[in-house]
Scaffold this active site. Structure first.
Site, mmCIF file in Angstrom:
data_model
loop_
_atom_site.group_PDB
_atom_site.id
_atom_site.type_symbol
_atom_site.label_atom_id
_atom_site.label_comp_id
_atom_site.label_asym_id
_atom_site.label_seq_id
_atom_site.Cartn_x
_atom_site.Cartn_y
_atom_site.Cartn_z
ATOM 1 C CB ILE A 236 -0.852 0.044 1.199
ATOM 2 C CG1 ILE A 236 -0.246 -0.200 2.426
ATOM 3 C CG2 ILE A 236 -1.902 -1.043 1.132
ATOM 4 C CD1 ILE A 236 -1.037 -0.021 3.692
ATOM 5 C CG ASP A 237 -0.095 4.199 -2.756
ATOM 6 O OD1 ASP A 237 0.673 3.325 -3.438
ATOM 7 O OD2 ASP A 237 -1.025 4.617 -3.179
ATOM 8 C CE LYS A 238 6.566 9.382 3.172
ATOM 9 N NZ LYS A 238 7.280 10.402 2.423
ATOM 10 N NE ARG B 162 -3.227 8.366 -4.401
ATOM 11 C CZ ARG B 162 -1.761 8.628 -4.459
ATOM 12 N NH1 ARG B 162 -0.826 7.593 -4.187
ATOM 13 N NH2 ARG B 162 -1.191 9.656 -4.669
#
Length: 305
Positions: A136-138, A237
């Site tokens: 998962i993204d930062k 997103r």
């Protein structure tokens, strides 16, 4: 060595600036070194680093292999939600990178896992991503599953492929969604002009499906639940921005400045369901919304309608 081709969108931008903006692994100084070494061509010809691009220019450059860095174990606190001899599930905090990459050589979840688990991580993910089944993204918080051995890694990866591993997120998006639920079925691939972004596109893309439902509506915003049927990079997103409702705080796909005091997307991986790769027992895990998410909701005021 990877050969990359991009098309300049605007006239007047320096070639070194274009390269640094288009390739996430390149700094501007690194781009200048490529230019000095003759590794960049525009319309088939070598150019100097002060060359100003023209709209429609075809830029080709050679991306060097990343320098190897030693992966070290680091004593970083982890919020462990589930653990046995095969699998560990972490509630990743917002701001933590999953694995080392350009600009983030350490301080990552992998560094923390190496300290916590020792040698008990699957090697299938490679030296830089031991045990990592998905990421998962930062700036996305929440549940992430990690394999402690190859049997678990193979089993969980298969569940990702056949879509039996369920991941449910909560997000705050801009604008008020009119419908109570819906499905976004739109392929996602690398943005044709900006390699740091993904986009809904039919070119060099893969199928992507996101199911969403409204949890609450606010003045100018909507709290939603999203279930991934596929797992493409930046999927939620990109998909929510595609339908005109980018995530609150998402500078890449939404507003260019902070809103409600938030820098980085308001997105939390709240629920995870999978079949245990050794016992075949269903596992269902949930986590509370993190503090930053609760604070955002409080700033939105009372739900409307």
């Amino acid at each position: 060595m990877e050969i990359i081709e991009i098309i300049a969108q605007e006239s007047g931008e320096r070639i070194d600036a274009l390269l640094a903006r288009s390739e996430e692994t390149l700094t501007r100084s690194a781009a200048q070194k490529l230019l000095d070494a003759g590794q960049v061509s525009v319309n088939g010809k070598a150019v100097r680093k002060n060359y100003k691009c023209q709209s429609g220019d075809t830029v080709r450059f050679s991306l060097p292999e990343p320098e190897e860095t030693e992966l070290v174990a680091q004593d970083i606190p982890l919020d462990v939600v589930f653990e046995d001899n095969d699998v560990i599930v972490i509630n990743k905090p917002r701001g933590m990178v999953v694995h080392p990459a350009a600009g983030h050589p350490d301080g990552t979840l992998v560094n923390a896992l190496m300290h916590y688990c020792g040698d008990s991580l699957s090697g299938i993910g490679g030296e830089k991503r031991p045990g990592i089944v998905h990421r998962i993204d930062k700036d996305t918080s929440g549940l992430l599953i990690v394999a402690k051995n190859d049997l678990a890694h193979l089993g969980l990866s298969e569940q990702l492929k056949d879509r039996s591993l369920s991941r449910v997120y909560e997000a705050v998006v801009r604008g008020r969604l009119r419908e109570d639920s819906g499905t976004i079925d739109a392929p996602i691939g690398r943005h044709p002009l900006d390699r740091k972004r993904m986009a809904v596109t039919d070119k060099n893309s893969r199928s992507a499906v996101t199911h969403w439902e409204v949890i609450a509506r606010y003045n100018g915003y909507t709290h939603v639940r999203c279930r991934l049927e596929t797992g493409r990079t930046h999927q939620i997103r990109v998909h929510m921005a595609h339908i005109g409702h980018p995530l609150l705080g998402d500078f890449t796909y939404g507003a260019p400045s902070p809103e409600k005091g938030l820098v980085g997307q308001c997105l939390h991986a709240r629920e995870l369901k999978f079949i245990h790769p050794r016992t075949a027992v269903p596992v269902h895990l949930t986590t509370d919304l993190p503090e930053y998410f609760v604070e955002v909701l409080s700033r939105l005021g009372n739900p409307i309608g």
